[in-house]
Design a protein around this motif. Structure first.
Motif, PDB file in Angstrom:
ATOM      1  N   LYS A 121       0.853  -1.188   0.000  1.00 33.83           N
ATOM      2  CA  LYS A 121       0.000   0.000   0.000  1.00 33.83           C
ATOM      3  C   LYS A 121       0.888   1.236   0.000  1.00 33.83           C
ATOM      4  N   LEU A 122       0.408   2.301  -0.649  1.00 28.61           N
ATOM      5  CA  LEU A 122       1.153   3.559  -0.690  1.00 28.61           C
ATOM      6  C   LEU A 122       0.214   4.732  -0.442  1.00 28.61           C
ATOM      7  N   LEU A 123       0.659   5.670   0.376  1.00 27.48           N
ATOM      8  CA  LEU A 123       0.001   6.966   0.502  1.00 27.48           C
ATOM      9  C   LEU A 123       1.035   8.015   0.117  1.00 27.48           C
ATOM     10  N   ILE A 124       0.728   8.830  -0.883  1.00 24.27           N
ATOM     11  CA  ILE A 124       1.659   9.845  -1.372  1.00 24.27           C
ATOM     12  C   ILE A 124       0.987  11.209  -1.270  1.00 24.27           C
ATOM     13  N   ASN A 125       1.614  12.117  -0.530  1.00 23.90           N
ATOM     14  CA  ASN A 125       1.059  13.459  -0.367  1.00 23.90           C
ATOM     15  C   ASN A 125       2.119  14.504  -0.692  1.00 23.90           C
ATOM     16  N   PHE A 126       1.722  15.508  -1.465  1.00 24.11           N
ATOM     17  CA  PHE A 126       2.603  16.619  -1.821  1.00 24.11           C
ATOM     18  C   PHE A 126       2.213  17.819  -0.963  1.00 24.11           C
ATOM     19  N   VAL A 127       3.183  18.401  -0.266  1.00 25.68           N
ATOM     20  CA  VAL A 127       2.928  19.543   0.610  1.00 25.68           C
ATOM     21  C   VAL A 127       3.716  20.738   0.082  1.00 25.68           C
ATOM     22  N   HIS A 128       3.022  21.856  -0.163  1.00 30.66           N
ATOM     23  CA  HIS A 128       3.734  23.034  -0.639  1.00 30.66           C
ATOM     24  C   HIS A 128       3.040  24.304  -0.176  1.00 30.66           C
ATOM     25  N   ASN A 129       3.763  25.409  -0.229  1.00 27.37           N
ATOM     26  CA  ASN A 129       3.231  26.711   0.137  1.00 27.37           C
ATOM     27  C   ASN A 129       2.179  27.123  -0.895  1.00 27.37           C
ATOM     28  N   PRO A 130       1.033  27.676  -0.458  1.00 25.01           N
ATOM     29  CA  PRO A 130       0.008  28.073  -1.436  1.00 25.01           C
ATOM     30  C   PRO A 130       0.501  29.141  -2.408  1.00 25.01           C
ATOM     31  N   ASN A 131       1.560  29.854  -2.037  1.00 22.55           N
ATOM     32  CA  ASN A 131       2.165  30.851  -2.925  1.00 22.55           C
ATOM     33  C   ASN A 131       3.440  30.317  -3.564  1.00 22.55           C
ATOM     34  N   ASN A 132       3.462  29.013  -3.765  1.00 18.52           N
ATOM     35  CA  ASN A 132       4.661  28.353  -4.280  1.00 18.52           C
ATOM     36  C   ASN A 132       5.103  28.956  -5.606  1.00 18.52           C
ATOM     37  N   GLU A 133       6.399  29.250  -5.686  1.00 21.79           N
ATOM     38  CA  GLU A 133       6.949  29.807  -6.916  1.00 21.79           C
ATOM     39  C   GLU A 133       7.281  28.716  -7.928  1.00 21.79           C
ATOM     40  N   THR A 134       7.286  27.458  -7.473  1.00 23.04           N
ATOM     41  CA  THR A 134       7.574  26.333  -8.359  1.00 23.04           C
ATOM     42  C   THR A 134       6.264  25.759  -8.881  1.00 23.04           C
ATOM     43  N   GLN A 135       6.101  25.735 -10.178  1.00 19.32           N
ATOM     44  CA  GLN A 135       4.883  25.213 -10.772  1.00 19.32           C
ATOM     45  C   GLN A 135       4.918  23.680 -10.793  1.00 19.32           C
ATOM     46  N   LEU A 136       3.836  23.083 -10.302  1.00 16.17           N
ATOM     47  CA  LEU A 136       3.710  21.635 -10.388  1.00 16.17           C
ATOM     48  C   LEU A 136       3.150  21.290 -11.761  1.00 16.17           C
ATOM     49  N   MET A 137       3.960  20.639 -12.571  1.00 14.53           N
ATOM     50  CA  MET A 137       3.572  20.325 -13.935  1.00 14.53           C
ATOM     51  C   MET A 137       3.064  18.888 -14.021  1.00 14.53           C
ATOM     52  N   MET A 138       2.168  18.643 -14.984  1.00 15.11           N
ATOM     53  CA  MET A 138       1.624  17.306 -15.163  1.00 15.11           C
ATOM     54  C   MET A 138       2.722  16.294 -15.460  1.00 15.11           C
ATOM     55  N   ASP A 139       3.761  16.716 -16.191  1.00 17.67           N
ATOM     56  CA  ASP A 139       4.870  15.809 -16.481  1.00 17.67           C
ATOM     57  C   ASP A 139       5.551  15.354 -15.199  1.00 17.67           C
TER      58      ASP A 139
END
Length: 238
Positions: A174-192
C-alpha cells in the motif's frame, strides 16, 4: 475547488488524536504539541499513572528506548480508537490490538507522525482524510515513511530516483503519497512531474493500493515541495 478536510470541521471539539510517549520522548512530544495542539492530546506513560481516554479516534504510541509496559498501555486504547499506531526507535514485539508499527530513529519517527497529522490538519487541494489513512494503515503490520523536500525545476521528477532507492527491498503493498507546498509556491507543479511518479508506481511489479493527496502549508518555503510517502509492508525481501 478546495475540498474540506473532515478534521477541520471538528477542531473546536475535543482533540481527535491521542499521543502517548513511553521512554525518552519529551522532546518529540513537545514538538508535536507545539505544531498540532488543536487536534491532539498528549500523555506520558511511565508504567504507574492511569492513561485517560476522551473519545479520540486515533491513538499513537511513541517508544524511545527499552520500555516493557507497551502492551499494558496499548490495552487501554485497543478497543476504543479506530486506528492504533506504534512508532518505536527499536524493534518491539508487535502488541495485540495495534494496527501498524514503524521502527526508525527519532527524526524518522517525527517525519512519519508529521506525514499522518499534516493530512488531518492542513488545507488541501486533493484531500486525504482520516478514512484514507485508515485504508492504508489499518491491520497493515509494519510501515515506513519517506519525507523528501525538493526545490527547483521538476522537483517531483528529481525526487523519483531517491524514492526508488528508498523503496527497494520493501515488499510494499500500500502507498500513501502526499505533496505539501506553500500556497504561494513559486515552483509550478507540472503534469509531467506527476507523470514521472505515476510511471514509477506503475513500474512496481506487485499490486499496490495507492492514495494521492496535495496539501498546503504556509510554513513551507515558497520554492520548496515536500513529498511524504507512507508504505506498508509485510517483510523485507532478501
Amino acid at each position: 475547488m478546495e475540498e474540506k478536510n473532515i478534521f477541520n470541521d471538528h477542531m473546536t471539539l475535543h482533540p481527535l488524536v491521542k499521543i502517548i510517549g513511553l521512554g525518552n520522548t519529551s522532546y518529540i512530544l513537545n514538538e508535536l504539541k507545539s505544531k498540532y495542539g488543536r487536534i491532539i492530546s498528549i500523555d506520558k506513560f511511565d508504567g504507574n499513572r492511569v492513561l485517560s481516554f476522551n473519545g479520540e479516534v486515533m491513538g499513537i504510541f511513541i517508544v524511545d528506548g527499552y520500555f516493557n509496559g507497551l502492551s499494558e498501555a496499548v490495552s487501554v486504547f485497543a478497543d476504543k480508537v479506530q486506528l492504533l499506531l506504534v512508532f518505536s526507535t527499536q524493534e518491539v514485539t508487535f502488541p495485540k490490538g495495534v494496527d501498524s508499527l514503524m521502527v526508525g530513529n527519532t527524526t524518522e519517527l517525527y517525519s512519519g507522525i508529521r506525514a499522518i497529522l499534516d493530512n488531518l490538519q492542513l488545507p488541501n487541494q486533493i484531500s486525504i482524510d482520516f478514512y484514507d489513512i485508515c485504508k492504508i494503515l489499518r491491520n497493515s503490520g509494519k510501515f515506513n515513511v519517506l519525507s523528501i523536500e525538493q526545490e527547483g525545476e521538476s522537483p517531483i521528477t528529481t525526487a523519483v530516483p531517491k524514492i526508488d532507492q528508498w523503496y527497494k527491498g520493501m515488499n510494499g503493498n500500500k502507498l500513501l503519497i502526499n505533496f505539501v507546498h506553500n500556497p504561494n509556491n513559486e515552483t509550478q507543479l507540472m503534469m509531467d512531474d506527476f507523470s514521472s511518479l505515476s510511471e514509477w508506481v506503475e513500474s512496481l511489479t506487485q499490486k499496490i493500493d495507492i492514495v494521492w493527496g496535495i496539501s498546503f502549508a504556509d510554513s513551507m518555503r515558497r520554492e520548496s515541495i515536500r513529498i511524504d510517502i507512507i508504505t506498508t509492508y509485510n517483510e523485507l525481501k532478501s
